[in-house]
Design a protein around this motif. Structure first.
Motif, short mmCIF file in Angstrom:
data_model
loop_
_atom_site.label_atom_id
_atom_site.label_comp_id
_atom_site.label_asym_id
_atom_site.label_seq_id
_atom_site.Cartn_x
_atom_site.Cartn_y
_atom_site.Cartn_z
N THR A 384 20.98 27.58 41.42
CA THR A 384 20.30 28.44 40.45
C THR A 384 21.06 28.57 39.14
N ALA A 413 13.69 24.58 36.03
CA ALA A 413 13.40 25.66 35.09
C ALA A 413 13.27 25.12 33.67
N SER A 417 9.94 25.41 31.37
CA SER A 417 9.99 26.08 30.07
C SER A 417 9.36 25.22 28.98
N ASP A 422 7.35 30.14 33.03
CA ASP A 422 8.59 30.84 33.34
C ASP A 422 8.96 30.60 34.80
N ARG A 424 11.75 31.93 37.88
CA ARG A 424 12.80 32.86 38.30
C ARG A 424 13.17 32.56 39.74
N ALA A 426 15.11 34.12 43.32
CA ALA A 426 15.45 35.36 44.03
C ALA A 426 15.90 35.00 45.43
N ARG A 444 3.89 31.44 31.16
CA ARG A 444 4.65 32.39 30.36
C ARG A 444 3.71 33.39 29.70
#
Length: 445
Positions: A384, A413, A417, A422, A424, A426, A444
Motif C-alpha cells: 500500500t 492507484a 487516478s 479514487d 483507498r 483498508a 472520483r
C-alpha cells in the motif's frame, strides 16, 4: 560493494539473522569475487516454499545484451540472501554464499473464505435509494464477482442480500443480476450448484481476468459492484528495478537443479530429458489424463500427482537484470507503457518492485464497467506504500501449487487516478491482523 538489508525489523528481532553476517562477509572476502562489482541484497522470505535458494546470483547486464539469448558479459552481479533461512540453525551460510558465487562465475566477474459482508450490501441499498429518489435507478442492478471459487462467497452475498431486502422492503432482489466470472467452466458449474436456489438471478460467465472487455463489455457503466477476492496475486507479474539510477527488467528462467532432476528421474524411473516435456504435458491435461496417456510411466493419478509435487518442490528461478533503454518501449499491458512506472522507480534510491501486469490489465479493464455510483472491492495481498519495497520481500512464493506475488497497490492507484478514479486501502475487516488488504475504487467525486 553495497549491502542492502530490507527486513530491518526482522533483523533486529533475530539474533540468529544478525549472526549470519559474519559468515556472509567471510565468504565474500574469501571468494575472490570483484567486490567493486557486487551488490548484496538481504530479504526475509516468509514463504517456506519458494523459488530461491539461501543465496543466489543475479547478473546485471550491460547495454546491448538484453536480447534474451544469454550472451554478453554482465556489468555487475547482485547476491540475493534469504535471512530467514540463514537464521535457521542447520544452514551453512558461508557454504551457501560460496556455492552461489562459484556456480555463477561471479568470481571472474488470508484470501478469504468469508462473505462480502452486510456493510457492502447496506451501502448498495443506500446508493440505490438515492438513485431511486432521483428516478435514476436502472431496472437491472448488476453485481459482478471475479474468481468465484466454490461459490461460497456468492451464496453468502445472495442469502444475506435476500434477508436484508426483505427486511427493508425495497424489492431490490427482484431486479438483482449477480454475474459470476471465472476462467474455468468446471469451477463455474460447482459455483452454480451452490447458488441454485437463487435461480435466474445468477449467471455464470467463462472469462479471462486480464481481458474482460470482450466477455463482459455489455456491462460498461452498469456494474454497481465488482467483487474480487484473491485473484490478482495469482496473475502474471514482471519485476523491474532501479539500480544506481538505471531502470532494469528482471528476466527469469525456471529450472530444476541437476541433483534434484537426477533424484526425480530415479524416483519415477524416467530419463532425465523426459522430465520437462512430461511436466508441460501434465500442466496442459492434468495428472489424471497424464496417467491414462502414459501408463508405462505413471501407474495411476496419485503417482502422476506425486511427480508434479516433486517437480514443483524442486523448481527454482535464475534471475538477471536487463537494462530498459526506454520505459515507454516496455509494454506493461497492451494499453499501458512502462512510462507509468517512472515516478515509482525514481522516487527514492535503488528499488525492486512488481509491475503486477496481469492485475493492472484486469483492473484497467474493470474500471470502465462501473456505474458512476459503482465501486470495485478487492481483497488481496497488496503493498500500500512504495516504501514497502525497501523493507520487505513480497514474492514470488509457492502456495497450493500456484505462484503468489503481492500486488503493487501504489501502481494500481496511480493508474486509477489517471482515469478519474479514487483508490483507498483498508485492513481486511474479517481478519484485520492478516496481510490481506481491501482495495476500494470508485469514480472520483
Amino acid at each position: 560493494m553495497e549491502i542492502e538489508v530490507r527486513p530491518v525489523r526482522r533483523l533486529r528481532e533475530s539474533a540468529a539473522a544478525q549472526a549470519a553476517f559474519g559468515p556472509l562477509i567471510g565468504a565474500l572476502a574469501a571468494s575472490g569475487a570483484d567486490l567493486t562489482r557486487l551488490r548484496v541484497v538481504c530479504d526475509w522470505i516468509q514463504y517456506r516454499r519458494n523459488f530461491r535458494d539461501t543465496a543466489m546470483i543475479r547478473p546485471i547486464l550491460g547495454t546491448g545484451t538484453g536480447d534474451g539469448d544469454g550472451d554478453g558479459a554482465p556489468e555487475a552481479h547482485e547476491l540475493a540472501i534469504d535471512l530467514r533461512r540463514c537464521a535457521e540453525g542447520d544452514t551453512d551460510v558461508a557454504a551457501a554464499v560460496s556455492s552461489a558465487l562459484a556456480g555463477a562465475g561471479a568470481g571472474a566477474a488470508a484470501g478469504t473464505g468469508t462473505g462480502t459482508g452486510r456493510d457492502l450490501i447496506l451501502d448498495l441499498f443506500k446508493m440505490w435509494e438515492e438513485l431511486a429518489n432521483r428516478r435514476a435507478l436502472p431496472d437491472e442492478l448488476y453485481v459482478l464477482e471475479l474468481g468465484v471459487g466454490n461459490g461460497g462467497q456468492a451464496r453468502t452475498f445472495l442469502d444475506t442480500f435476500t434477508e436484508l431486502d426483505r427486511r427493508h422492503g425495497r424489492d431490490y432482489y427482484r431486479r438483482l443480476r449477480y454475474l459470476m466470472g471465472d476462467y474455468s467452466s468446471h469451477v463455474l458449474d460447482r459455483a452454480r450448484a451452490a447458488v441454485a436456489h437463487h435461480g435466474d438471478h445468477v449467471s455464470g460467465l467463462v472469462l479471462e481476468a486480464t481481458r474482460l472487455s470482450g466477455s463482459v463489455g455489455f456491462l460498461a457503466g452498469k456494474a454497481f459492484c465488482v467483487y474480487i477476492s484473491n485473484v490478482y496475486d495469482n496473475l502474471p507479474a514482471d519485476e523491474v528495478a532501479s539500480i544506481r539510477g538505471r531502470a532494469y527488467l528482471v528476466q527469469v528462467r525456471s529450472f530444476l537443479p541437476g541433483a534434484d532432476a537426477d533424484a526425480i528421474a530415479a524416483r519415477f524411473g524416467l530419463p532425465r530429458d523426459d522430465i520437462a516435456p512430461l511436466t508441460a504435458r501434465l500442466l496442459r491435461i492434468g495428472p489424471e489424463l497424464l496417467a491414462e496417456s502414459v501408463p508405462a510411466r505413471f501407474g495411476d493419478t496419485s503417482q502422476a500427482t506425486a511427480f508434479w509435487q516433486a517437480v514443483w518442490s524442486s523448481l527454482r528461478q535464475a534471475e538477471r537484470y536487463v537494462p530498459l533503454e526506454g520505459l515507454d518501449t516496455y509494454p506493461v499491458t497492451p494499453s499501458v507503457t512502462g512510462e507509468i512506472l517512472r515516478s515509482l522507480l525514481t522516487a527514492e534510491g535503488d528499488v525492486r518492485m512488481h509491475v503486477s501486469n496481469g492485475a493492472l490489465s484486469s483492473f484497467a479493464d474493470t474500471l470502465p464497467l462501473l456505474h458512476p455510483f459503482g465501486r470495485l472491492v478487492c481483497h488481496d495481498l497488496f503493498t500500500t506504500a512504495h516504501e514497502e519495497y525497501h523493507t520487505g520481500f513480497y514474492g514470488p512464493g509457492k502456495y497450493d501449487g500456484s505462484t503468489v506475488n503481492w500486488v503493487n497497490g501504489p501502481l494500481l492507484a496511480l493508474l486509477a487516478s489517471r482515469r478519474g478514479f479514487d483508490v483507498r486501502f483498508a485492513p481486511f475487516k474479517q481478519r484485520p491482523g492478516s496481510n490481506i488488504k481491501t482495495l476500494t475504487a470508485q469514480v472520483r467525486d
